[in-house]
Motif scaffolding. Structure first.
Motif, PDB file in Angstrom:
ATOM      1  N   TRP A 208       0.847  -1.208   0.000  1.00  0.00           N
ATOM      2  CA  TRP A 208       0.000   0.000   0.000  1.00  0.00           C
ATOM      3  C   TRP A 208       0.876   1.249   0.000  1.00  0.00           C
ATOM      4  N   LEU A 209       1.832   1.302   0.913  1.00  0.00           N
ATOM      5  CA  LEU A 209       2.704   2.478   1.016  1.00  0.00           C
ATOM      6  C   LEU A 209       3.596   2.638  -0.208  1.00  0.00           C
ATOM      7  N   ALA A 210       4.109   1.527  -0.722  1.00  0.00           N
ATOM      8  CA  ALA A 210       5.029   1.587  -1.859  1.00  0.00           C
ATOM      9  C   ALA A 210       4.339   1.955  -3.164  1.00  0.00           C
ATOM     10  N   THR A 211       3.048   1.645  -3.273  1.00  0.00           N
ATOM     11  CA  THR A 211       2.362   1.850  -4.551  1.00  0.00           C
ATOM     12  C   THR A 211       1.242   2.886  -4.459  1.00  0.00           C
ATOM     13  N   ARG A 212       1.185   3.617  -3.376  1.00  0.00           N
ATOM     14  CA  ARG A 212       0.086   4.572  -3.184  1.00  0.00           C
ATOM     15  C   ARG A 212      -0.030   5.552  -4.363  1.00  0.00           C
ATOM     16  N   GLY A 213       1.083   6.039  -4.836  1.00  0.00           N
ATOM     17  CA  GLY A 213       1.052   6.974  -5.968  1.00  0.00           C
ATOM     18  C   GLY A 213       0.454   6.343  -7.209  1.00  0.00           C
ATOM     19  N   TRP A 214       0.807   5.095  -7.492  1.00  0.00           N
ATOM     20  CA  TRP A 214       0.253   4.406  -8.657  1.00  0.00           C
ATOM     21  C   TRP A 214      -1.220   4.101  -8.455  1.00  0.00           C
ATOM     22  N   MET A 215      -1.603   3.742  -7.225  1.00  0.00           N
ATOM     23  CA  MET A 215      -3.010   3.419  -6.954  1.00  0.00           C
ATOM     24  C   MET A 215      -3.898   4.650  -7.068  1.00  0.00           C
ATOM     25  N   ALA A 216      -3.323   5.838  -6.863  1.00  0.00           N
ATOM     26  CA  ALA A 216      -4.107   7.071  -6.935  1.00  0.00           C
ATOM     27  C   ALA A 216      -4.429   7.463  -8.370  1.00  0.00           C
ATOM     28  N   GLY A 217      -3.767   6.840  -9.320  1.00  0.00           N
ATOM     29  CA  GLY A 217      -4.009   7.155 -10.723  1.00  0.00           C
ATOM     30  C   GLY A 217      -5.240   6.457 -11.255  1.00  0.00           C
ATOM     31  N   THR A 218      -5.359   6.475 -12.578  1.00  0.00           N
ATOM     32  CA  THR A 218      -6.467   5.789 -13.237  1.00  0.00           C
ATOM     33  C   THR A 218      -5.877   4.768 -14.192  1.00  0.00           C
ATOM     34  N   GLY A 219      -6.693   3.843 -14.622  1.00  0.00           N
ATOM     35  CA  GLY A 219      -6.259   2.850 -15.579  1.00  0.00           C
ATOM     36  C   GLY A 219      -6.064   1.485 -14.942  1.00  0.00           C
ATOM     37  N   PRO A 220      -5.648   0.518 -15.771  1.00  0.00           N
ATOM     38  CA  PRO A 220      -5.584  -0.877 -15.325  1.00  0.00           C
ATOM     39  C   PRO A 220      -4.554  -1.130 -14.212  1.00  0.00           C
ATOM     40  N   VAL A 221      -3.419  -0.432 -14.228  1.00  0.00           N
ATOM     41  CA  VAL A 221      -2.418  -0.649 -13.179  1.00  0.00           C
ATOM     42  C   VAL A 221      -2.959  -0.184 -11.832  1.00  0.00           C
ATOM     43  N   ALA A 222      -3.554   0.993 -11.805  1.00  0.00           N
ATOM     44  CA  ALA A 222      -4.139   1.509 -10.566  1.00  0.00           C
ATOM     45  C   ALA A 222      -5.254   0.590 -10.075  1.00  0.00           C
ATOM     46  N   ASP A 223      -6.077   0.112 -10.998  1.00  0.00           N
ATOM     47  CA  ASP A 223      -7.181  -0.773 -10.622  1.00  0.00           C
ATOM     48  C   ASP A 223      -6.674  -2.106 -10.083  1.00  0.00           C
ATOM     49  N   LEU A 224      -5.688  -2.696 -10.756  1.00  0.00           N
ATOM     50  CA  LEU A 224      -5.146  -3.984 -10.307  1.00  0.00           C
ATOM     51  C   LEU A 224      -4.475  -3.856  -8.942  1.00  0.00           C
ATOM     52  N   LEU A 225      -3.645  -2.832  -8.783  1.00  0.00           N
ATOM     53  CA  LEU A 225      -2.989  -2.624  -7.488  1.00  0.00           C
ATOM     54  C   LEU A 225      -4.023  -2.357  -6.387  1.00  0.00           C
ATOM     55  N   GLY A 226      -5.013  -1.545  -6.691  1.00  0.00           N
ATOM     56  CA  GLY A 226      -6.062  -1.259  -5.718  1.00  0.00           C
ATOM     57  C   GLY A 226      -6.812  -2.513  -5.311  1.00  0.00           C
ATOM     58  N   LEU A 227      -7.103  -3.368  -6.288  1.00  0.00           N
ATOM     59  CA  LEU A 227      -7.799  -4.614  -6.000  1.00  0.00           C
ATOM     60  C   LEU A 227      -6.939  -5.530  -5.135  1.00  0.00           C
ATOM     61  N   LEU A 228      -5.672  -5.720  -5.523  1.00  0.00           N
ATOM     62  CA  LEU A 228      -4.792  -6.624  -4.773  1.00  0.00           C
ATOM     63  C   LEU A 228      -4.569  -6.138  -3.341  1.00  0.00           C
ATOM     64  N   VAL A 229      -4.297  -4.863  -3.183  1.00  0.00           N
ATOM     65  CA  VAL A 229      -4.091  -4.311  -1.844  1.00  0.00           C
ATOM     66  C   VAL A 229      -5.398  -4.355  -1.052  1.00  0.00           C
ATOM     67  N   GLY A 230      -6.504  -4.059  -1.720  1.00  0.00           N
ATOM     68  CA  GLY A 230      -7.803  -4.126  -1.051  1.00  0.00           C
ATOM     69  C   GLY A 230      -8.137  -5.528  -0.577  1.00  0.00           C
TER      70      GLY A 230
END
Length: 180
Positions: A34-56
């Motif tokens: 979560w901490l390492a990828t917060r910036g990427w998760m705050a974006g839009t698109g498939p990477v943000a969605d995938l990271l958000g899903l996995l961390v969630g």
């Protein structure tokens, strides 16, 4: 089906250590990602969605385990009779022995789960950033857990408080599990 472990046996201490390690590892890994990828998760698109899903999903696992640990700590704090599960994949980590415990022990064990859920709800709405998908998944699981607690566990708590006997909660995992 694996036999439950008595809480006083060396196997129980070993199993309890495995439960602690599993849950701390998942929580630490989730928090780290979560901490390492917060910036990427705050974006839009498939990477943000995938990271958000996995961390969630990692956070959702931790949410459910905090509820379960609340029940366990309530049971252990009152000297309740219980059995630990023997597999990390068990639905529940312990079985409360309804036949050998008191109403007071049952109520405190039950309230421990509600306390864990309350801590998660308060924490997820006060500490997590609103804009992340992982936050919304974590909060959604917390709210769903609270609703499930109200629907499934409040009737059991009332039964335990007002009936002559405690509800039968002495199962671990499987289709016949009746504890939450």
């Amino acid at each position: 089906r694996a036999r439950p472990v008595s809480p006083s046996s060396p196997a129980a201490l070993y199993m309890l250590g495995k439960f602690i390690a599993r849950d701390l590892i998942v929580a630490a890994a989730t928090a780290s990602v979560w901490l390492a990828t917060r910036g990427w998760m705050a974006g839009t698109g498939p990477v943000a969605d995938l990271l958000g899903l996995l961390v969630g999903l990692g956070a959702a696992f931790s949410v459910l385990k905090i509820h379960e640990w609340g029940h366990f700590l309530g049971a252990a704090a009152t000297g309740s009779s219980y059995r630990l599960a023997t597999r990390l994949g068990s639905t529940f980590m312990f079985a409360f022995d309804s036949k050998h415990n008191t109403k007071r022990q049952f109520v405190i064990m039950s309230l421990g789960g509600f306390t864990g859920t309350a801590i998660v709800l308060i924490g997820s709405y006060t500490l997590l950033p609103d804009e992340l998908l992982a936050t919304r998944i974590t909060r959604g699981v917390a709210v769903l857990g609270a609703l499930a607690g109200i629907i499934l566990e409040v009737p059991l708590l009332l039964w335990g408080m007002f009936a002559k006997s405690l509800p039968p909660l002495d199962t671990i995992g499987g289709r016949d599990a009746r504890t939450a």
